[in-house]
Design an enzyme around this catalytic site. Structure first.
Site, PDB file in Angstrom:
ATOM      1  N   LEU A  12     102.498 -31.804 -48.139  1.00 55.65           N
ATOM      2  CA  LEU A  12     102.987 -30.856 -48.716  1.00 55.65           C
ATOM      3  C   LEU A  12     102.670 -29.495 -48.181  1.00 55.65           C
ATOM      4  CD1 LEU A  12     102.894 -30.084 -51.779  1.00 55.65           C
ATOM      5  CD2 LEU A  12     100.701 -30.747 -51.932  1.00 55.65           C
ATOM      6  N   LYS A  78      91.166 -30.249 -66.351  1.00 58.31           N
ATOM      7  CA  LYS A  78      89.692 -31.129 -66.225  1.00 58.31           C
ATOM      8  C   LYS A  78      88.508 -30.834 -66.561  1.00 58.31           C
ATOM      9  CE  LYS A  78      89.161 -33.116 -62.506  1.00 58.31           C
ATOM     10  NZ  LYS A  78      89.984 -34.539 -61.355  1.00 58.31           N
ATOM     11  N   ILE A 115     100.913 -37.147 -58.579  1.00 64.50           N
ATOM     12  CA  ILE A 115     100.392 -35.633 -58.570  1.00 64.50           C
ATOM     13  C   ILE A 115     100.005 -36.130 -59.861  1.00 64.50           C
ATOM     14  CG2 ILE A 115     102.290 -34.592 -59.810  1.00 64.50           C
ATOM     15  CD1 ILE A 115     101.014 -32.364 -59.315  1.00 64.50           C
ATOM     16  N   GLY A 116      98.002 -36.185 -60.028  1.00 64.77           N
ATOM     17  CA  GLY A 116      97.698 -36.529 -61.414  1.00 64.77           C
ATOM     18  C   GLY A 116      97.202 -38.043 -61.279  1.00 64.77           C
ATOM     19  N   CYS A 117      97.892 -39.112 -60.033  1.00 67.42           N
ATOM     20  CA  CYS A 117      97.425 -40.122 -60.015  1.00 67.42           C
ATOM     21  C   CYS A 117      96.720 -41.154 -59.018  1.00 67.42           C
ATOM     22  CB  CYS A 117      98.403 -41.157 -60.448  1.00 67.42           C
ATOM     23  SG  CYS A 117     100.407 -40.613 -61.533  1.00 67.42           S
ATOM     24  N   GLY A 118      96.059 -39.550 -58.079  1.00 68.02           N
ATOM     25  CA  GLY A 118      95.926 -40.074 -57.224  1.00 68.02           C
ATOM     26  C   GLY A 118      93.744 -40.990 -57.790  1.00 68.02           C
ATOM     27  N   LEU A 119      93.521 -39.246 -57.904  1.00 63.82           N
ATOM     28  CA  LEU A 119      91.942 -39.243 -57.739  1.00 63.82           C
ATOM     29  C   LEU A 119      91.724 -39.068 -59.563  1.00 63.82           C
ATOM     30  CD1 LEU A 119      90.277 -36.770 -55.334  1.00 63.82           C
ATOM     31  CD2 LEU A 119      90.111 -39.148 -55.101  1.00 63.82           C
ATOM     32  N   ASP A 120      93.010 -39.172 -59.874  1.00 61.69           N
ATOM     33  CA  ASP A 120      92.667 -38.453 -61.843  1.00 61.69           C
ATOM     34  C   ASP A 120      93.411 -40.199 -62.143  1.00 61.69           C
ATOM     35  OD1 ASP A 120      91.544 -36.135 -61.311  1.00 61.69           O
ATOM     36  OD2 ASP A 120      93.396 -34.963 -61.598  1.00 61.69           O
TER      37      ASP A 120
END
Length: 146
Positions: A12, A78, A115-120
């Site tokens: 990135l 969040k 995006i938004g799918c790893g830690l979240d």
């Protein structure tokens, strides 16, 4: 109308400067893990700028521009770093970001793959559909996958 979405195998941080880098953060601006930590390490002033522009409980988007011209969009989904956003939180913030991009003429967006799918832990199929639907025709969204 929807955006053109592509996925490339690249870091990135290697995104060209004409692409706005977007990533998810918490309103406490911890930036201590995942992509947020990578960006905070690459741009040390990012954390300070973020903390000046957010308050606990806020949702939305803050922007940072480096002295070299790199623009980073912090998508606040969040309250605390250890919380998990809902799909509704993610969608609301992504649509807000897409609206800002449309108004400002930003047509090249770089995002981390998943995006938004790893830690979240949001479901990728739904996140991808939200992103596809949020951006206007003519916008190029590039997912960077390592």
């Amino acid at each position: 109308m929807t955006a053109t979405i592509t996925t490339i195998q690249a870091n990135l941080l290697s995104a060209p400067k004409h692409q706005v880098i977007a990533h998810c953060i918490s309103s406490d601006c911890a930036l201590g893990a995942g992509v947020a930590k990578v960006l905070a390490n690459a741009y040390p002033e990012l954390r300070e700028v973020c903390q000046k522009r957010t308050h606990l409980g806020s949702r939305g988007v803050t922007f940072y521009q480096s002295p070299q011209g790199r623009i980073i969009a912090n998508l606040i989904t969040k309250d605390r770093y250890f919380h998990k956003p809902t799909l509704a939180d993610f969608e609301r913030v992504m649509r807000h970001f897409a609206d800002i991009c449309a108004r400002k003429g930003a047509r090249h967006i770089a995002m981390p793959y998943h995006i938004g799918c790893g830690l979240d832990r949001l479901p990728w199929d739904k996140v991808q559909a939200i992103i596809q639907d949020a951006f206007v025709d003519g916008t190029q969204v590039t997912f960077y996958r390592i």
